[in-house]
Design a protein around this motif. Sequence first.
Motif, mmCIF file in Angstrom:
data_model
loop_
_atom_site.group_PDB
_atom_site.id
_atom_site.type_symbol
_atom_site.label_atom_id
_atom_site.label_comp_id
_atom_site.label_asym_id
_atom_site.label_seq_id
_atom_site.Cartn_x
_atom_site.Cartn_y
_atom_site.Cartn_z
ATOM 1 N N PHE A 188 0.838 -1.211 0.000
ATOM 2 C CA PHE A 188 0.000 0.000 0.000
ATOM 3 C C PHE A 188 0.867 1.253 0.000
ATOM 4 O O PHE A 188 0.642 2.190 -0.756
ATOM 5 N N PHE A 189 1.873 1.234 0.876
ATOM 6 C CA PHE A 189 2.741 2.412 1.019
ATOM 7 C C PHE A 189 3.463 2.694 -0.293
ATOM 8 O O PHE A 189 3.512 3.820 -0.778
ATOM 9 N N SER A 190 4.011 1.630 -0.873
ATOM 10 C CA SER A 190 4.844 1.827 -2.054
ATOM 11 C C SER A 190 4.018 2.258 -3.268
ATOM 12 O O SER A 190 4.447 3.100 -4.052
ATOM 13 N N LEU A 191 2.828 1.688 -3.407
ATOM 14 C CA LEU A 191 1.982 2.129 -4.525
ATOM 15 C C LEU A 191 1.341 3.484 -4.199
ATOM 16 O O LEU A 191 0.818 4.157 -5.075
ATOM 17 N N GLY A 192 1.370 3.846 -2.930
ATOM 18 C CA GLY A 192 0.783 5.135 -2.524
ATOM 19 C C GLY A 192 -0.736 5.067 -2.485
ATOM 20 O O GLY A 192 -1.419 6.052 -2.798
ATOM 21 N N ILE A 193 -1.269 3.905 -2.091
ATOM 22 C CA ILE A 193 -2.741 3.769 -2.111
ATOM 23 C C ILE A 193 -3.313 3.619 -0.699
ATOM 24 O O ILE A 193 -2.588 3.390 0.252
ATOM 25 N N GLY A 194 -4.637 3.778 -0.619
ATOM 26 C CA GLY A 194 -5.328 3.567 0.648
ATOM 27 C C GLY A 194 -5.502 4.845 1.440
ATOM 28 O O GLY A 194 -6.015 4.829 2.557
ATOM 29 N N MET A 195 -5.059 5.977 0.890
ATOM 30 C CA MET A 195 -5.156 7.209 1.679
ATOM 31 C C MET A 195 -5.625 8.415 0.886
ATOM 32 O O MET A 195 -5.519 9.541 1.368
#
Length: 453
Positions: free
Chosen positions: A232-239
Amino acid sequence: MSDTKKSPQGEWSSHFAFILAATGSAVGLGNIWKFPYITGENGGGAFVLVYLLCVALVGLPIMMAETLMGRRGRHNPVTTMEALTAEAKADEHWHYLGWMGIIAGMLILSYYSVIAGWATAYVFKAFSGSFFDADAHAIKQLFADFIASPIQLIFWHTAFMLATMSIVKRGISHGLEKSLRFLMPCLFVLLILLVGYAMTTPGYFQGLHFLFNADFSKLSGNSILTALGQAFFSLGIGMGAVMVYGAYLPKKISITETVVIVSIADTVVALLAGIIIFPIVFTNGLEPNSGPGLIFETLPIAFGSMIGGWLFGILFFVMLVVAALSSSVALIEPTVTWLIETRGFSREKACLWSGLVTWLVGFASIFSFNSWSEFKVFGLTLFELLDYATANLMLPIGGFAIAIFAGWVMVRDHSEQELDLPNPQSYQIWELLIKYLAPAAVFFVFLDVVGVL
Ligand code: PFF
């Protein structure tokens, strides 16, 4: 919502501009700084394999969902969620998802900027020849002395935050696009050159073995959550960052194609970073699990001893800073657009306030590396706590909610229209992943961590 509607903040100038910006947001410290050190802490190959599965089966469909929700809503995450909820006649509490994204983005940026500050300081250390002929011990000491000094960390954190906010102030599609067009490909070329260097080191095969040989006995429930959180962090998703970038996406651009390109680029950069760093670790008898300092304790050894190392060292850290900048602007953009669109702030004022708050929160991470290093909550320093709470909890929970919303709440015709896949079967595969597999994966990983499984 009409199909021709645009975001009040403008649109990307071209398909390529969006791919660049989305790759810029995805590729950052997460790939080059975080991926290697958490791979080192979690035993190597098995962790990498789980990470890749998380990216392909959970991250990718959720990134598609988040982009399509953004393009449909065309606003900051909170307003977008309100609009989508109204359109689907769903419970209005869904807009809290937008809120969580905004808070997660600021919290992540607060420590992201501190680490990016380290990278900025290392540009100058490289320039001044500090790595020249230094051995592993000297490089480790250099790093230890550096992070022991709150003043230095505050200085570089401040410099990085100022740079971020001055780009965001101009509007992300202006300031950023030109520099990324040139610097992203450069970063890639430099990484390939460094892989060339890693191949000449005696520890090369040991490094590869560590990275790609899966030993599942080294995996715990928490490692799996870390791999998921890292996806999630690396793709920059969920936020909500992808939601905001999706809001600037013109109607005619294919979401699927873009998301696939961005995730492949993101994964390749992370793997290249691992292929460069672990051979250096093993060649110099270092420990792969030495934590957040890993790249700062390893790469300078290479730059200090290789031909042209002075120049490569400077270039590498400059590009790391640029990669971090293009991610940090994405982290704060949801907050800035929210302040502009719902609180009537000007862009300047929105940047000033959001930047100031994030900068101040960053002090917690700074002191956790020195004066407050003994202060722990649940056994974690404040930096570790912020990282765990955001990457391992908030992003997966946000991603879970996005999957549920896109799969179960949104009107099916709308998601189908936005994705515009070439045939109904491809849409059904995505639907299967977003409705069942992605939420179930997140759910079971959480159950495992809390010890229910
Ligand atoms: N993906 C970025 C990285 O790997 O460094 C970090 C990040 C950027 C996380 C943007 C979240 C985000 F919205």
